[in-house]
Motif scaffolding. Structure first.
Motif, PDB file in Angstrom:
ATOM      1  N   SER A 243       0.839  -1.118   0.142  1.00 18.39           N
ATOM      2  CA  SER A 243      -0.415  -0.254  -0.294  1.00 18.39           C
ATOM      3  C   SER A 243       0.726   1.004  -0.048  1.00 18.39           C
ATOM      4  O   SER A 243       2.013   1.543   0.639  1.00 18.39           O
TER       5      SER A 243
ATOM      6  N   THR B  76      -7.492  -0.351  -8.755  1.00 19.53           N
ATOM      7  CA  THR B  76      -6.487   1.192  -7.876  1.00 19.53           C
ATOM      8  C   THR B  76      -7.695   1.975  -7.331  1.00 19.53           C
ATOM      9  O   THR B  76      -7.867   2.435  -7.798  1.00 19.53           O
ATOM     10  N   CYS B  77      -7.519   1.524  -6.067  1.00 22.26           N
ATOM     11  CA  CYS B  77      -8.415   2.860  -5.354  1.00 22.26           C
ATOM     12  C   CYS B  77      -7.352   4.067  -4.298  1.00 22.26           C
ATOM     13  O   CYS B  77      -6.985   3.364  -3.823  1.00 22.26           O
ATOM     14  N   ARG B  78      -7.710   4.646  -3.572  1.00 21.87           N
ATOM     15  CA  ARG B  78      -7.273   6.112  -3.383  1.00 21.87           C
ATOM     16  C   ARG B  78      -8.574   6.126  -2.065  1.00 21.87           C
ATOM     17  O   ARG B  78      -9.252   6.333  -2.322  1.00 21.87           O
TER      18      ARG B  78
ATOM     19  N   GLU C 237      -2.775   3.757  -0.898  1.00 18.84           N
ATOM     20  CA  GLU C 237      -3.876   4.026  -2.209  1.00 18.84           C
ATOM     21  C   GLU C 237      -3.384   1.878  -2.135  1.00 18.84           C
ATOM     22  O   GLU C 237      -2.413   1.772  -1.482  1.00 18.84           O
TER      23      GLU C 237
ATOM     24  N   LYS D 240      -8.675   8.963   0.903  1.00 22.96           N
ATOM     25  CA  LYS D 240      -8.540  10.241   1.446  1.00 22.96           C
ATOM     26  C   LYS D 240      -8.972  10.196   2.933  1.00 22.96           C
ATOM     27  O   LYS D 240     -10.555  10.201   2.324  1.00 22.96           O
TER      28      LYS D 240
ATOM     29  N   TYR E 266      -3.978  10.111   2.911  1.00 19.78           N
ATOM     30  CA  TYR E 266      -4.306   8.639   2.308  1.00 19.78           C
ATOM     31  C   TYR E 266      -3.525   7.681   1.973  1.00 19.78           C
ATOM     32  O   TYR E 266      -2.766   7.731   2.136  1.00 19.78           O
TER      33      TYR E 266
END
Length: 137
Positions: free
Chosen positions: A28, A110-112, A40, A114, A38
């Motif tokens: 990560s 792929t995700c962020r 990812e 935050k 954040y």
């Protein structure tokens, strides 16, 4: 060591299969240096039930001490989810599967995630799909 830094964090992840006693490793990107920290992560099959939060991120933001919070997508729509802590793991549970389905988040995306601090303790975790960095394409 300065905790307000960008780190690549290696985490052991409980895999769905315990064959040969092996564990999977997930990487990560965790950035605690921003006003809105954040992380990812690449979505795995195991994320259909829950999402693991990197422990350094969970500590820094205080999520590890929460029982519930809100996820928000890029359009501002909110979902309530449960936060569960078991040993050294912090997970987004109840509500995650619905959020993932409604926002068409699939294995391999792929995700962020935050963390955005709101007034009066109304914190949210914004989740956005992001394009893969050029080096990973």
């Amino acid at each position: 060591m300065d905790i307000k830094s960008t780190v690549a964090e290696e985490e052991e992840v409980e895999s769905g299969s315990e064959e040969n006693g092996s564990k999977k490793i997930r990487f990560s990107v965790v950035n605690l240096n921003n006003k809105d920290p954040y992380y990812e992560i690449v979505i795995k099959k195991s994320h259909s039930i829950f999402m693991t939060i990197p422990i350094s991120f969970a500590r820094w933001t205080g999520i590890m001490y929460m029982k519930r919070m809100r996820l928000v997508n890029g359009k501002g729509k909110e979902w309530r989810v449960n936060i569960a802590r078991k040993g050294r793991w912090v997970h987004i549970k109840g509500g995650w599967a619905e959020f993932q389905t409604c926002n068409k988040i699939a294995t391999g995306d792929t995700c962020r995630f935050k963390f955005i601090q709101g007034n009066g303790g109304k914190n949210v975790l914004q989740v956005l799909k992001i394009s893969k960095p050029h080096s990973l394409q």
